[in-house]
Design a protein around this motif. Structure first.
Motif, PDB file in Angstrom:
ATOM      1  N   TYR A  60     -10.214  48.008 -44.411  1.00  0.00           N
ATOM      2  CA  TYR A  60     -11.147  46.644 -44.003  1.00  0.00           C
ATOM      3  C   TYR A  60     -12.254  46.683 -44.640  1.00  0.00           C
ATOM      4  CZ  TYR A  60      -7.880  46.597 -40.031  1.00  0.00           C
ATOM      5  OH  TYR A  60      -6.673  46.516 -39.279  1.00  0.00           O
ATOM      6  N   ALA A  61     -12.735  45.498 -45.080  1.00  0.00           N
ATOM      7  CA  ALA A  61     -14.136  45.241 -45.509  1.00  0.00           C
ATOM      8  C   ALA A  61     -15.064  45.637 -44.442  1.00  0.00           C
ATOM      9  CB  ALA A  61     -14.353  43.768 -45.922  1.00  0.00           C
ATOM     10  N   ASP A  62     -16.355  46.009 -44.957  1.00  0.00           N
ATOM     11  CA  ASP A  62     -17.419  46.257 -43.758  1.00  0.00           C
ATOM     12  C   ASP A  62     -17.534  45.235 -42.829  1.00  0.00           C
ATOM     13  OD1 ASP A  62     -19.340  48.630 -45.828  1.00  0.00           O
ATOM     14  OD2 ASP A  62     -17.114  48.987 -44.493  1.00  0.00           O
ATOM     15  N   SER A  63     -17.390  43.882 -43.369  1.00  0.00           N
ATOM     16  CA  SER A  63     -18.286  42.886 -42.889  1.00  0.00           C
ATOM     17  C   SER A  63     -17.000  42.329 -41.604  1.00  0.00           C
ATOM     18  CB  SER A  63     -18.076  41.670 -43.314  1.00  0.00           C
ATOM     19  OG  SER A  63     -16.754  41.309 -44.291  1.00  0.00           O
ATOM     20  N   VAL A  64     -15.760  42.923 -41.786  1.00  0.00           N
ATOM     21  CA  VAL A  64     -14.775  42.434 -40.584  1.00  0.00           C
ATOM     22  C   VAL A  64     -14.391  43.697 -39.830  1.00  0.00           C
ATOM     23  CG1 VAL A  64     -13.914  40.708 -41.815  1.00  0.00           C
ATOM     24  CG2 VAL A  64     -12.794  42.753 -41.975  1.00  0.00           C
ATOM     25  N   LYS A  65     -14.821  44.880 -40.419  1.00  0.00           N
ATOM     26  CA  LYS A  65     -14.541  46.166 -39.444  1.00  0.00           C
ATOM     27  C   LYS A  65     -14.928  46.182 -38.073  1.00  0.00           C
ATOM     28  CE  LYS A  65     -14.477  49.525 -42.420  1.00  0.00           C
ATOM     29  NZ  LYS A  65     -15.248  50.602 -43.104  1.00  0.00           N
ATOM     30  N   GLY A  66     -13.932  46.516 -37.272  1.00  0.00           N
ATOM     31  CA  GLY A  66     -13.948  46.628 -35.612  1.00  0.00           C
ATOM     32  C   GLY A  66     -13.617  45.219 -34.972  1.00  0.00           C
ATOM     33  N   ARG A  67     -13.474  43.983 -35.909  1.00  0.00           N
ATOM     34  CA  ARG A  67     -13.158  42.989 -35.500  1.00  0.00           C
ATOM     35  C   ARG A  67     -11.637  42.419 -35.781  1.00  0.00           C
ATOM     36  NH1 ARG A  67     -16.267  38.630 -37.020  1.00  0.00           N
ATOM     37  NH2 ARG A  67     -16.592  39.353 -39.191  1.00  0.00           N
ATOM     38  N   PHE A  68     -11.414  42.491 -37.083  1.00  0.00           N
ATOM     39  CA  PHE A  68     -10.222  42.158 -37.478  1.00  0.00           C
ATOM     40  C   PHE A  68      -9.086  43.538 -37.701  1.00  0.00           C
ATOM     41  CE2 PHE A  68     -11.550  38.520 -40.882  1.00  0.00           C
ATOM     42  CZ  PHE A  68     -12.257  38.026 -39.700  1.00  0.00           C
ATOM     43  N   THR A  69      -7.903  43.063 -37.335  1.00  0.00           N
ATOM     44  CA  THR A  69      -6.683  44.078 -37.203  1.00  0.00           C
ATOM     45  C   THR A  69      -5.598  43.497 -38.028  1.00  0.00           C
ATOM     46  OG1 THR A  69      -7.484  44.817 -35.067  1.00  0.00           O
ATOM     47  CG2 THR A  69      -5.232  45.459 -36.043  1.00  0.00           C
ATOM     48  N   ILE A  70      -5.112  44.245 -39.081  1.00  0.00           N
ATOM     49  CA  ILE A  70      -3.909  43.757 -39.842  1.00  0.00           C
ATOM     50  C   ILE A  70      -2.653  44.758 -39.493  1.00  0.00           C
ATOM     51  CG2 ILE A  70      -4.284  45.460 -41.660  1.00  0.00           C
ATOM     52  CD1 ILE A  70      -3.349  43.463 -43.573  1.00  0.00           C
ATOM     53  N   SER A  71      -1.605  44.017 -39.293  1.00  0.00           N
ATOM     54  CA  SER A  71      -0.428  44.898 -38.784  1.00  0.00           C
ATOM     55  C   SER A  71       0.813  44.228 -39.305  1.00  0.00           C
ATOM     56  CB  SER A  71      -0.425  44.854 -37.249  1.00  0.00           C
ATOM     57  OG  SER A  71      -0.192  43.289 -37.035  1.00  0.00           O
ATOM     58  N   ARG A  72       2.072  45.031 -39.336  1.00  0.00           N
ATOM     59  CA  ARG A  72       3.148  44.448 -39.761  1.00  0.00           C
ATOM     60  C   ARG A  72       4.019  43.982 -38.528  1.00  0.00           C
ATOM     61  NH1 ARG A  72       4.886  45.510 -44.943  1.00  0.00           N
ATOM     62  NH2 ARG A  72       3.363  47.162 -46.117  1.00  0.00           N
ATOM     63  N   ASP A  73       4.848  42.885 -38.449  1.00  0.00           N
ATOM     64  CA  ASP A  73       5.189  42.386 -37.315  1.00  0.00           C
ATOM     65  C   ASP A  73       6.605  42.932 -37.762  1.00  0.00           C
ATOM     66  OD1 ASP A  73       5.526  39.474 -35.694  1.00  0.00           O
ATOM     67  OD2 ASP A  73       6.757  40.947 -35.387  1.00  0.00           O
ATOM     68  N   ASN A  74       7.228  43.753 -36.484  1.00  0.00           N
ATOM     69  CA  ASN A  74       8.303  44.505 -36.706  1.00  0.00           C
ATOM     70  C   ASN A  74       9.304  43.910 -35.697  1.00  0.00           C
ATOM     71  OD1 ASN A  74       8.054  46.291 -38.796  1.00  0.00           O
ATOM     72  ND2 ASN A  74       6.720  47.715 -37.297  1.00  0.00           N
ATOM     73  N   GLY A  75       8.776  42.597 -34.982  1.00  0.00           N
ATOM     74  CA  GLY A  75       9.561  42.185 -33.944  1.00  0.00           C
ATOM     75  C   GLY A  75      11.012  41.507 -34.497  1.00  0.00           C
ATOM     76  N   THR A  76      12.131  41.610 -33.740  1.00  0.00           N
ATOM     77  CA  THR A  76      13.269  41.055 -34.226  1.00  0.00           C
ATOM     78  C   THR A  76      13.103  39.625 -34.639  1.00  0.00           C
ATOM     79  OG1 THR A  76      14.279  42.347 -32.656  1.00  0.00           O
ATOM     80  CG2 THR A  76      15.773  40.556 -33.677  1.00  0.00           C
ATOM     81  N   ASN A  77      12.233  38.792 -34.076  1.00  0.00           N
ATOM     82  CA  ASN A  77      12.212  37.408 -34.281  1.00  0.00           C
ATOM     83  C   ASN A  77      11.298  37.046 -35.452  1.00  0.00           C
ATOM     84  OD1 ASN A  77      14.100  36.593 -32.494  1.00  0.00           O
ATOM     85  ND2 ASN A  77      12.475  36.658 -30.893  1.00  0.00           N
ATOM     86  N   ALA A  78      10.358  37.938 -36.002  1.00  0.00           N
ATOM     87  CA  ALA A  78       9.365  37.510 -36.932  1.00  0.00           C
ATOM     88  C   ALA A  78       9.152  38.983 -37.939  1.00  0.00           C
ATOM     89  CB  ALA A  78       8.187  37.363 -36.269  1.00  0.00           C
ATOM     90  N   LYS A  79      10.280  39.321 -38.347  1.00  0.00           N
ATOM     91  CA  LYS A  79      10.172  40.236 -39.196  1.00  0.00           C
ATOM     92  C   LYS A  79       9.645  39.955 -40.774  1.00  0.00           C
ATOM     93  CE  LYS A  79      13.448  43.729 -37.790  1.00  0.00           C
ATOM     94  NZ  LYS A  79      14.831  44.447 -38.009  1.00  0.00           N
ATOM     95  N   ASN A  80       9.150  40.528 -41.506  1.00  0.00           N
ATOM     96  CA  ASN A  80       8.800  40.341 -43.009  1.00  0.00           C
ATOM     97  C   ASN A  80       7.491  39.370 -42.821  1.00  0.00           C
ATOM     98  OD1 ASN A  80       9.821  40.914 -45.341  1.00  0.00           O
ATOM     99  ND2 ASN A  80      10.645  39.077 -45.665  1.00  0.00           N
ATOM    100  N   THR A  81       6.867  39.729 -41.782  1.00  0.00           N
ATOM    101  CA  THR A  81       5.503  38.970 -41.486  1.00  0.00           C
ATOM    102  C   THR A  81       4.468  39.845 -41.312  1.00  0.00           C
ATOM    103  OG1 THR A  81       6.891  37.272 -40.410  1.00  0.00           O
ATOM    104  CG2 THR A  81       4.282  37.468 -40.169  1.00  0.00           C
ATOM    105  N   ILE A  82       3.389  39.682 -41.877  1.00  0.00           N
ATOM    106  CA  ILE A  82       1.983  40.400 -41.707  1.00  0.00           C
ATOM    107  C   ILE A  82       1.006  39.658 -41.060  1.00  0.00           C
ATOM    108  CG2 ILE A  82       0.051  41.588 -42.831  1.00  0.00           C
ATOM    109  CD1 ILE A  82       2.561  42.869 -43.167  1.00  0.00           C
ATOM    110  N   HIS A  83       0.463  40.306 -40.052  1.00  0.00           N
ATOM    111  CA  HIS A  83      -0.524  39.227 -39.153  1.00  0.00           C
ATOM    112  C   HIS A  83      -1.966  40.175 -39.471  1.00  0.00           C
ATOM    113  CE1 HIS A  83       2.594  37.448 -36.793  1.00  0.00           C
ATOM    114  NE2 HIS A  83       2.904  38.661 -36.634  1.00  0.00           N
TER     115      HIS A  83
END
Length: 128
Positions: A60-83
């Motif tokens: 994370y950039a320092d400016s967003v650290k602690g506020r932003f979270t990036i993750s992969r969606d492994n749910g059945t209905n929304a695979k192939n998606t990054i949040h």
């Protein structure tokens, strides 16, 4: 058609939250690291966050650290998606946000920006 499509932007008050999505079509995101970047009016693009293809390590950039979270969606209905979950948003977070594929995440995400970007992005506006 191989493409990434961003969504989830909008207008939010300071302190609010948004969840951005980066959906891939035509290929699998499993083999790629994915980075989010943003560009505010009159400013250069700046890296925000990245998630590694190898082990989902995040940066994370320092400016967003602690506020932003990036993750992969492994749910059945929304695979192939990054949040990108964004909390406690500030007016300085206002920008057009985009996502790109990378082979590896940059170590210093704050000073990285994509050399090529052909997406539409999603606009985030933080204002009261």
């Amino acid at each position: 058609q191989v493409q990434l499509v961003e969504s989830g932007g909008g207008l939010v008050q300071p302190g609010g939250s948004l969840r951005l999505s980066c959906a891939a079509s035509g290929f699998s995101l499993d083999s790629y690291s994915i980075a989010w970047f943003r560009q505010a009016p009159g400013k250069k693009r700046e890296g925000v966050s990245c998630i590694s293809s190898r082990d989902d390590t995040t940066v994370y950039a320092d400016s967003v650290k602690g506020r932003f979270t990036i993750s992969r969606d492994n749910g059945t209905n929304a695979k192939n998606t990054i949040h990108l979950e964004m909390k406690n948003l500030k007016p300085e977070d206002t920008a057009l946000y985009g996502c790109v594929t990378l082979y590896v995440c940059p170590i210093y995400i704050s000073t990285w920006s994509p050399t090529v970007y052909r997406g539409q992005g999603t606009q985030v506006t933080v204002s009261s």
